[in-house]
Design a protein around this motif. Structure first.
Motif, PDB file in Angstrom:
ATOM      1  N   VAL A  87     126.929  -9.933 -12.754  1.00  0.00           N
ATOM      2  CA  VAL A  87     126.425 -10.329 -11.675  1.00  0.00           C
ATOM      3  C   VAL A  87     125.427 -12.031 -11.512  1.00  0.00           C
ATOM      4  O   VAL A  87     124.832 -12.093 -12.311  1.00  0.00           O
ATOM      5  CB  VAL A  87     124.715  -9.610 -11.015  1.00  0.00           C
ATOM      6  N   LYS A  88     125.840 -12.412 -10.710  1.00  0.00           N
ATOM      7  CA  LYS A  88     125.481 -13.792 -10.639  1.00  0.00           C
ATOM      8  C   LYS A  88     124.288 -14.578  -9.512  1.00  0.00           C
ATOM      9  O   LYS A  88     124.684 -13.868  -8.691  1.00  0.00           O
ATOM     10  CB  LYS A  88     127.232 -15.151  -9.931  1.00  0.00           C
ATOM     11  N   ALA A  89     123.521 -14.967  -9.520  1.00  0.00           N
ATOM     12  CA  ALA A  89     122.121 -15.287  -9.133  1.00  0.00           C
ATOM     13  C   ALA A  89     122.583 -16.499  -8.826  1.00  0.00           C
ATOM     14  O   ALA A  89     123.250 -17.725  -9.652  1.00  0.00           O
ATOM     15  CB  ALA A  89     121.928 -14.639  -9.875  1.00  0.00           C
ATOM     16  N   THR A  90     121.893 -17.005  -7.560  1.00  0.00           N
ATOM     17  CA  THR A  90     121.976 -18.726  -7.162  1.00  0.00           C
ATOM     18  C   THR A  90     120.172 -18.190  -6.760  1.00  0.00           C
ATOM     19  O   THR A  90     119.926 -17.145  -5.764  1.00  0.00           O
ATOM     20  CB  THR A  90     123.027 -18.987  -6.252  1.00  0.00           C
ATOM     21  N   LEU A  91     119.099 -19.372  -7.730  1.00  0.00           N
ATOM     22  CA  LEU A  91     117.886 -19.595  -7.361  1.00  0.00           C
ATOM     23  C   LEU A  91     117.814 -21.007  -6.232  1.00  0.00           C
ATOM     24  O   LEU A  91     118.513 -21.749  -7.076  1.00  0.00           O
ATOM     25  CB  LEU A  91     117.320 -19.146  -8.367  1.00  0.00           C
ATOM     26  N   LYS A  92     116.681 -20.765  -5.824  1.00  0.00           N
ATOM     27  CA  LYS A  92     116.470 -21.987  -4.718  1.00  0.00           C
ATOM     28  C   LYS A  92     115.190 -22.206  -3.808  1.00  0.00           C
ATOM     29  O   LYS A  92     114.649 -21.302  -3.784  1.00  0.00           O
ATOM     30  CB  LYS A  92     117.564 -22.397  -3.308  1.00  0.00           C
ATOM     31  N   ALA A  93     115.248 -23.259  -4.783  1.00  0.00           N
ATOM     32  CA  ALA A  93     113.597 -23.392  -3.957  1.00  0.00           C
ATOM     33  C   ALA A  93     112.775 -24.840  -3.841  1.00  0.00           C
ATOM     34  O   ALA A  93     113.649 -26.061  -4.501  1.00  0.00           O
ATOM     35  CB  ALA A  93     112.871 -22.748  -6.273  1.00  0.00           C
ATOM     36  N   ALA A 127     110.766 -18.735  -3.746  1.00  0.00           N
ATOM     37  CA  ALA A 127     111.860 -19.523  -4.559  1.00  0.00           C
ATOM     38  C   ALA A 127     113.074 -17.715  -2.824  1.00  0.00           C
ATOM     39  O   ALA A 127     112.717 -16.795  -3.169  1.00  0.00           O
ATOM     40  CB  ALA A 127     112.208 -18.625  -5.652  1.00  0.00           C
ATOM     41  N   ASP A 128     113.526 -18.202  -3.246  1.00  0.00           N
ATOM     42  CA  ASP A 128     114.830 -17.371  -2.270  1.00  0.00           C
ATOM     43  C   ASP A 128     116.144 -17.097  -3.612  1.00  0.00           C
ATOM     44  O   ASP A 128     116.710 -17.883  -4.531  1.00  0.00           O
ATOM     45  CB  ASP A 128     115.790 -18.534  -1.339  1.00  0.00           C
ATOM     46  N   ILE A 129     116.855 -15.934  -3.538  1.00  0.00           N
ATOM     47  CA  ILE A 129     117.405 -15.457  -4.742  1.00  0.00           C
ATOM     48  C   ILE A 129     118.453 -15.211  -3.922  1.00  0.00           C
ATOM     49  O   ILE A 129     118.960 -13.946  -2.242  1.00  0.00           O
ATOM     50  CB  ILE A 129     116.604 -14.294  -5.528  1.00  0.00           C
ATOM     51  N   ASN A 130     119.952 -15.158  -4.342  1.00  0.00           N
ATOM     52  CA  ASN A 130     120.901 -14.194  -4.058  1.00  0.00           C
ATOM     53  C   ASN A 130     122.083 -13.971  -5.136  1.00  0.00           C
ATOM     54  O   ASN A 130     122.641 -14.710  -5.962  1.00  0.00           O
ATOM     55  CB  ASN A 130     122.074 -15.357  -2.924  1.00  0.00           C
ATOM     56  N   THR A 131     122.193 -12.804  -4.979  1.00  0.00           N
ATOM     57  CA  THR A 131     123.278 -11.978  -5.673  1.00  0.00           C
ATOM     58  C   THR A 131     124.648 -11.799  -5.579  1.00  0.00           C
ATOM     59  O   THR A 131     124.461 -11.619  -4.509  1.00  0.00           O
ATOM     60  CB  THR A 131     122.498 -11.077  -6.503  1.00  0.00           C
ATOM     61  N   GLU A 132     125.733 -11.739  -6.325  1.00  0.00           N
ATOM     62  CA  GLU A 132     126.590 -11.886  -6.390  1.00  0.00           C
ATOM     63  C   GLU A 132     127.826 -10.471  -7.590  1.00  0.00           C
ATOM     64  O   GLU A 132     127.598 -11.377  -8.169  1.00  0.00           O
ATOM     65  CB  GLU A 132     127.546 -12.540  -6.072  1.00  0.00           C
ATOM     66  N   SER A 133     127.414  -9.428  -7.201  1.00  0.00           N
ATOM     67  CA  SER A 133     127.861  -9.065  -7.901  1.00  0.00           C
ATOM     68  C   SER A 133     129.973  -8.113  -8.010  1.00  0.00           C
ATOM     69  O   SER A 133     130.090  -8.242  -7.549  1.00  0.00           O
ATOM     70  CB  SER A 133     127.573  -7.264  -8.141  1.00  0.00           C
ATOM     71  N   ARG A 134     130.373  -7.139  -8.949  1.00  0.00           N
ATOM     72  CA  ARG A 134     131.729  -7.054  -8.954  1.00  0.00           C
ATOM     73  C   ARG A 134     131.905  -8.434  -9.478  1.00  0.00           C
ATOM     74  O   ARG A 134     133.119  -8.178  -8.613  1.00  0.00           O
ATOM     75  CB  ARG A 134     131.814  -6.878  -8.318  1.00  0.00           C
ATOM     76  N   TYR A 135     131.468  -9.259  -9.981  1.00  0.00           N
ATOM     77  CA  TYR A 135     132.268 -10.771  -9.934  1.00  0.00           C
ATOM     78  C   TYR A 135     133.345 -10.993 -10.594  1.00  0.00           C
ATOM     79  O   TYR A 135     134.268 -11.729 -10.456  1.00  0.00           O
ATOM     80  CB  TYR A 135     131.366 -11.918 -10.928  1.00  0.00           C
TER      81      TYR A 135
END
Length: 397
Positions: free
Chosen positions: A100-106, A142-150
């Motif tokens: 799973v790819k995760a992107t964090l923004k703060a 912080a904001d989190i966004n995930t992208e599975s089945r990558y």
């Protein structure tokens, strides 16, 4: 504008070329993806300072810092972390774990801090100075966004992760609220310096001659050369952990955020990343030589700094190995303006844990210990080097 001696942007490839034992070339996921694949940070430190000459030989100063930081980082975690079979070791295969790819923004819009300093003219040729800086921690929602089945089965990025019967964003998790919290300490810093300067007869510029008889120091007209040594300390041991928490939906404990597109995966409530840094000590030595009084000065110098990290906690966000730096530069005086340029190269000592790291990656699998991978993810060697270029100007009146 003065850039901090730090890391601004980091980018690693998500896939790398790989040749298997049969000689077949292919792209495979980057081995360090569980640490970081991309990191961008912008740190702005507006500082308002004032100095005061207590006597002809002693000056002191202080400043207030209003720091602003924006951070964006991406890495990968495991959706599943199956236990290895009998007699086998844990694997980091994307086939087994469903990355799973995760992107964090703060963003932290207010990081208060201060600096204090002093300069004492011990003798007509010897100066002693000190400097200290403290800043609060970076502390932000912080904001989190995930992208599975990558990934596809062949290791390439999966451009069609959702079936026709599923929603187009079936693999995306993007909570509307800021569900996370980031806390990262900022190390204190201190310096103590001693400078010897050798005077020469010279013609002082007009701006250095005060009508009230006060003194203005101007090395480019008063000195033949100077030599300075500085001793530095950074309280890097304050950085034991990058604290990253996701307490749950609406901040409720136990209300874990599910990761869409995975069989039961969740965003871990505790996503801390251990760093375990050590205090860093350094010595800097350099000097100026005034080639042409009131016109041209040349300079050169170097520094050494101690290692600030145990190799087993190797990470890709910062390189805190031993450092040796060599630099040079010049100042040209054009009327009331001094134009300075400099170049420095920094050599970093390798951080090498011989393939045995101590950092476990994140996992959405609740059957693991603390939602962590069953294998460490930071075994290897980190090498780095740095080139810096500086250009500045000073207007005196």
């Amino acid at each position: 504008m003065l850039g901090p001696h730090a890391v601004g942007g980091t980018e690693y490839p998500e896939t790398v070329p790989y040749t298997d034992s049969f000689g077949n070339a292919a792209e495979q996921p980057f081995a360090g993806r569980y640490l970081v694949t991309q990191g961008n940070s912008v740190l702005v430190l507006p500082t308002i300072s004032a100095g005061y000459a207590v006597t002809d030989w002693l000056s002191v100063g202080a400043g207030f810092i209003w720091g602003i930081a924006t951070l964006e980082y991406s890495n990968f975690s495991e959706a599943l972390s199956p236990a290895p079979g009998a007699g086998k070791q844990p694997s980091d295969s994307f086939f087994d774990h469903g990355d799973v790819k995760a992107t964090l923004k703060a963003t932290d819009a207010f990081i208060p801090g201060f600096v204090i300093g002093g300069l004492a003219e011990v003798t007509s040729r010897l100066d002693v100075g000190f400097w200290f800086k403290w800043m609060d921690s970076v502390d932000s929602d912080a904001d989190i966004n995930t992208e599975s089945r990558y990934w596809q089965g062949n290791g390439k990025k999966n451009d069609q992760p959702c079936l026709p019967s599923e929603a187009p964003d079936c693999n995306i998790t993007d909570p509307e609220d800021k569900e996370g919290h980031l806390h990262f300490p900022t190390p204190m810093e201190a310096r103590l310096g001693v400078r010897y300067h050798h005077p020469r007869p010279g013609i002082r510029p007009r701006w250095a001659k005060r009508a009230d008889g006060g003194r203005v120091r101007d090395p480019m007209s008063e000195d033949l050369f100077d030599i300075e040594v500085d001793f530095t300390w950074a309280n890097n041991s304050a950085v034991d952990t990058l604290e990253l928490r996701f307490p749950g939906r609406g901040g409720l404990e136990g209300a874990e955020i599910p990761v869409n597109g995975t069989p039961g995966g969740v965003i871990p409530g505790n996503a801390d990343v251990p760093h375990e840094w050590k205090d860093v000590f350094g010595v800097r030595l350099g000097g100026d030589f005034v080639v042409l009084p009131n016109l041209l000065a040349l300079r050169a110098g170097g520094f050494v700094e101690t290692k600030g990290q145990d190799d087993k906690y190797l990470n890709l966000d910062f390189h805190v190995g031993e450092k040796v730096g060599l630099g040079g530069g010049a100042t040209v005086r054009v009327g009331p303006v001094d134009i300075s340029a400099a170049f420095q190269h920094t050599f970093y000592g390798d951080i090498d844990n011989n393939g045995v790291g101590a950092i476990y990656g994140l996992s959405g699998d609740a059957t693991t210990s603390g939602n962590r991978t069953r294998q460490t993810v930071n075994g290897g060697v980190l090498t780095s080097s740095l080139n810096e270029v500086a250009l500045g100007g000073t207007l005196r009146f």
